[in-house]
Design a protein around this motif. Sequence first.
Motif, PDB file in Angstrom:
ATOM      1  N   HIS A 332      20.437 107.877  35.183  1.00 30.71           N
ATOM      2  CA  HIS A 332      20.612 108.098  36.620  1.00 30.71           C
ATOM      3  C   HIS A 332      20.634 106.721  37.294  1.00 30.71           C
ATOM      4  O   HIS A 332      19.599 106.066  37.446  1.00 30.71           O
ATOM      5  CB  HIS A 332      19.465 108.959  37.142  1.00 30.71           C
ATOM      6  CG  HIS A 332      19.668 109.432  38.550  1.00 30.71           C
ATOM      7  ND1 HIS A 332      20.597 108.893  39.417  1.00 30.71           N
ATOM      8  CD2 HIS A 332      19.060 110.445  39.247  1.00 30.71           C
ATOM      9  CE1 HIS A 332      20.552 109.504  40.577  1.00 30.71           C
ATOM     10  NE2 HIS A 332      19.620 110.469  40.501  1.00 30.71           N
ATOM     11  N   LEU A 431      15.086 114.107  39.350  1.00 29.71           N
ATOM     12  CA  LEU A 431      14.303 113.766  38.169  1.00 29.71           C
ATOM     13  C   LEU A 431      13.861 112.305  38.198  1.00 29.71           C
ATOM     14  O   LEU A 431      14.506 111.434  38.805  1.00 29.71           O
ATOM     15  CB  LEU A 431      15.120 114.047  36.907  1.00 29.71           C
ATOM     16  CG  LEU A 431      15.503 115.516  36.676  1.00 29.71           C
ATOM     17  CD1 LEU A 431      16.400 115.632  35.451  1.00 29.71           C
ATOM     18  CD2 LEU A 431      14.251 116.379  36.531  1.00 29.71           C
ATOM     19  N   SER A 432      12.741 112.040  37.497  1.00 26.89           N
ATOM     20  CA  SER A 432      12.164 110.677  37.464  1.00 26.89           C
ATOM     21  C   SER A 432      12.993 109.765  36.558  1.00 26.89           C
ATOM     22  O   SER A 432      13.600 110.214  35.574  1.00 26.89           O
ATOM     23  CB  SER A 432      10.722 110.727  36.960  1.00 26.89           C
ATOM     24  OG  SER A 432       9.922 111.530  37.793  1.00 26.89           O
ATOM     25  N   VAL A 433      12.973 108.492  36.929  1.00 28.41           N
ATOM     26  CA  VAL A 433      13.813 107.504  36.248  1.00 28.41           C
ATOM     27  C   VAL A 433      12.944 106.347  35.783  1.00 28.41           C
ATOM     28  O   VAL A 433      12.005 105.912  36.475  1.00 28.41           O
ATOM     29  CB  VAL A 433      14.926 106.998  37.187  1.00 28.41           C
ATOM     30  CG1 VAL A 433      15.816 105.998  36.454  1.00 28.41           C
ATOM     31  CG2 VAL A 433      15.751 108.153  37.714  1.00 28.41           C
ATOM     32  N   ASN A 434      13.240 105.815  34.599  1.00 31.11           N
ATOM     33  CA  ASN A 434      12.569 104.614  34.102  1.00 31.11           C
ATOM     34  C   ASN A 434      13.181 103.349  34.722  1.00 31.11           C
ATOM     35  O   ASN A 434      14.153 103.415  35.493  1.00 31.11           O
ATOM     36  CB  ASN A 434      12.683 104.552  32.571  1.00 31.11           C
ATOM     37  CG  ASN A 434      11.957 105.702  31.895  1.00 31.11           C
ATOM     38  OD1 ASN A 434      10.838 106.052  32.294  1.00 31.11           O
ATOM     39  ND2 ASN A 434      12.588 106.303  30.877  1.00 31.11           N
ATOM     40  N   ASN A 435      12.597 102.205  34.330  1.00 30.83           N
ATOM     41  CA  ASN A 435      13.091 100.939  34.881  1.00 30.83           C
ATOM     42  C   ASN A 435      14.512 100.604  34.431  1.00 30.83           C
ATOM     43  O   ASN A 435      15.231  99.868  35.116  1.00 30.83           O
ATOM     44  CB  ASN A 435      12.153  99.788  34.483  1.00 30.83           C
ATOM     45  CG  ASN A 435      10.785  99.914  35.135  1.00 30.83           C
ATOM     46  OD1 ASN A 435      10.664 100.494  36.223  1.00 30.83           O
ATOM     47  ND2 ASN A 435       9.762  99.408  34.469  1.00 30.83           N
ATOM     48  N   ASP A 436      14.937 101.100  33.300  1.00 28.11           N
ATOM     49  CA  ASP A 436      16.299 100.838  32.800  1.00 28.11           C
ATOM     50  C   ASP A 436      17.267 101.921  33.235  1.00 28.11           C
ATOM     51  O   ASP A 436      18.338 102.094  32.642  1.00 28.11           O
ATOM     52  CB  ASP A 436      16.303 100.720  31.281  1.00 28.11           C
ATOM     53  CG  ASP A 436      15.762 101.979  30.598  1.00 28.11           C
ATOM     54  OD1 ASP A 436      15.224 102.849  31.308  1.00 28.11           O
ATOM     55  OD2 ASP A 436      15.868 102.069  29.365  1.00 28.11           O
ATOM     56  N   SER A 438      17.142 105.032  32.865  1.00 34.47           N
ATOM     57  CA  SER A 438      17.177 106.205  31.993  1.00 34.47           C
ATOM     58  C   SER A 438      16.225 107.270  32.529  1.00 34.47           C
ATOM     59  O   SER A 438      15.178 106.957  33.108  1.00 34.47           O
ATOM     60  CB  SER A 438      16.774 105.833  30.557  1.00 34.47           C
ATOM     61  OG  SER A 438      15.441 105.350  30.527  1.00 34.47           O
ATOM     62  N   LEU A 439      16.643 108.537  32.347  1.00 34.06           N
ATOM     63  CA  LEU A 439      15.776 109.623  32.808  1.00 34.06           C
ATOM     64  C   LEU A 439      14.564 109.738  31.897  1.00 34.06           C
ATOM     65  O   LEU A 439      14.669 109.636  30.655  1.00 34.06           O
ATOM     66  CB  LEU A 439      16.556 110.940  32.795  1.00 34.06           C
ATOM     67  CG  LEU A 439      17.683 111.065  33.839  1.00 34.06           C
ATOM     68  CD1 LEU A 439      18.450 112.368  33.604  1.00 34.06           C
ATOM     69  CD2 LEU A 439      17.092 111.056  35.247  1.00 34.06           C
ATOM     70  N   LYS A 440      13.407 109.984  32.494  1.00 33.92           N
ATOM     71  CA  LYS A 440      12.205 110.173  31.697  1.00 33.92           C
ATOM     72  C   LYS A 440      12.280 111.457  30.867  1.00 33.92           C
ATOM     73  O   LYS A 440      11.742 111.529  29.762  1.00 33.92           O
ATOM     74  CB  LYS A 440      10.983 110.194  32.604  1.00 33.92           C
ATOM     75  CG  LYS A 440      10.697 108.839  33.255  1.00 33.92           C
ATOM     76  CD  LYS A 440       9.430 108.908  34.087  1.00 33.92           C
ATOM     77  CE  LYS A 440       9.113 107.534  34.672  1.00 33.92           C
ATOM     78  NZ  LYS A 440       7.880 107.554  35.478  1.00 33.92           N
ATOM     79  N   GLU A 441      12.953 112.456  31.380  1.00 34.64           N
ATOM     80  CA  GLU A 441      13.172 113.713  30.669  1.00 34.64           C
ATOM     81  C   GLU A 441      14.655 114.065  30.768  1.00 34.64           C
ATOM     82  O   GLU A 441      15.177 114.299  31.867  1.00 34.64           O
ATOM     83  CB  GLU A 441      12.316 114.835  31.257  1.00 34.64           C
ATOM     84  CG  GLU A 441      10.825 114.620  31.058  1.00 34.64           C
ATOM     85  CD  GLU A 441      10.009 115.732  31.696  1.00 34.64           C
ATOM     86  OE1 GLU A 441       9.195 116.350  30.982  1.00 34.64           O
ATOM     87  OE2 GLU A 441      10.214 115.989  32.899  1.00 34.64           O
ATOM     88  N   ARG A 442      15.345 114.053  29.652  1.00 37.64           N
ATOM     89  CA  ARG A 442      16.775 114.278  29.642  1.00 37.64           C
ATOM     90  C   ARG A 442      17.123 115.740  29.968  1.00 37.64           C
ATOM     91  O   ARG A 442      16.337 116.662  29.712  1.00 37.64           O
ATOM     92  CB  ARG A 442      17.356 113.929  28.269  1.00 37.64           C
ATOM     93  CG  ARG A 442      17.327 112.442  27.976  1.00 37.64           C
ATOM     94  CD  ARG A 442      17.817 112.191  26.565  1.00 37.64           C
ATOM     95  NE  ARG A 442      17.892 110.755  26.303  1.00 37.64           N
ATOM     96  CZ  ARG A 442      19.001 110.047  26.420  1.00 37.64           C
ATOM     97  NH1 ARG A 442      20.117 110.647  26.789  1.00 37.64           N
ATOM     98  NH2 ARG A 442      18.995 108.768  26.137  1.00 37.64           N
TER      99      ARG A 442
END
Length: 457
Positions: A332, A431-436, A438-442
């Motif tokens: 995302h 949905l939540s997103v990491n620093n890169d 990427s979604l924390k839960e796909r």
Amino acid sequence: MAGHKNKIAVTSIQRATTLTPTSLNAIRDKNNIMIAAGIESNSDITPSLKSGSISTSDDDIEEGEYSSADHDLKEKKDQLIVPPCITIVGSTTATISPTHNLSFRKHCEGDEISTVHSAADRRQHAPISSQCSQPASIDDAPSKIKIYNIVHSVIFILLSVSITYFTQHAQVRSLRQELDTLHETRRNLEESQCQLSEELEAASSDLAQYKDAHEKMKKVNHGMFTLMKQLKDTENRERLTELERRANKAESRLQSFVESIQSTSAEQVTQKFGPGPHQVELLVKLPRSQAAQHIKLELASIDTKYGMPHAVHTFLEQVHSRAWDGASFGFHHGHVLLATLPFTYDSNLTVQKAPTILFPEYSHAYPHEKYTVAFPGRPGTGPDFYINVQSNVFKHSPRTQDDGTFKEGEPCFARITDENSRRVIDEMNKLSVNNDFSLKERVMIQRARIVGFDERS
């Protein structure tokens, strides 16, 4: 007779003490000095004796003859007292102080005895002459004082003049030394000025030569620049013309190639998947959701002029090969949700590759608005696709970047029109997103199917 002789003696003294007008003036001028010496003025005309009148012992001696009176006068000189008063011509009588009487007596002791044996007139005038010398000594005292004062004044003046002279002489000598120093400094300055003037003239001459050379160089450079510009303009015009000709050729070839691909894609879609419109349904499972959700995509037209035949044909072939079964939305980036394919292997353990686009197809009839689906658009980027969760018309359309380069648009080939599908996209957008990014839960894509297409055919 004795009275007559005394009268004669007094008369002689009066004659001897009679002063001339010159002496009188001198005495008047120095009256203060004479008073200091003990002489006082009175009104007596006749001189008086301290112990009586002068007389002789022989009353019967006559004038001009020698008598015992002369002898008695010699023996009693010490007892003789000078008359304190001396008659002056006129009516002034001078009083002689006892100090001057003593001086007068000492002066009389120095007279020669021969004066007594002289004739009667000389014998009578001798003592008077001795007495007459006293006023002269009285007149000399102020004269000496005056001379002494004059001498002192002259000495003082000479000393003052000498001091002034030597002081001024020293000042003049100092000023002369300073003047000599100033003259020497002036000469040095004049020499320095002459040297600087010569150097300035030399520098001015060199500067004039440099300026002349600079002007000549400017003219040469201007001529060379003009010539080079003319040559460059001519060369650039020729090169630009050649480049334009080549670009036109390449563009013509590319356009022919694009039109050929689009025409072929449209024919293949029609032959294999029908004339359309075409729809694709994605079955996705959101995190922490028990049931799967449906996302329906309406694909663009396959018209070669206004549609997206090549992009639609590529996506239909991916779905038909079941390349998206088991794929997921894993990234995302804030403005898009990106779906990526997993690695799949065939029976020979080789990676199966899904078809990709051959060129970045774009149509203004399908802009990158919210709830639209597109390919990254650049050849070699892979089979990935993304969903616009906001309007990205400016970002993904054909445009000229800040550095002057042109960037082509990305193929936008489908839209999400039904409300249920849009609601699922909104849930995915939260949905939540990491620093890169990427979604924390796909979000898993369980399967992808072409709506109304018979898989067995």
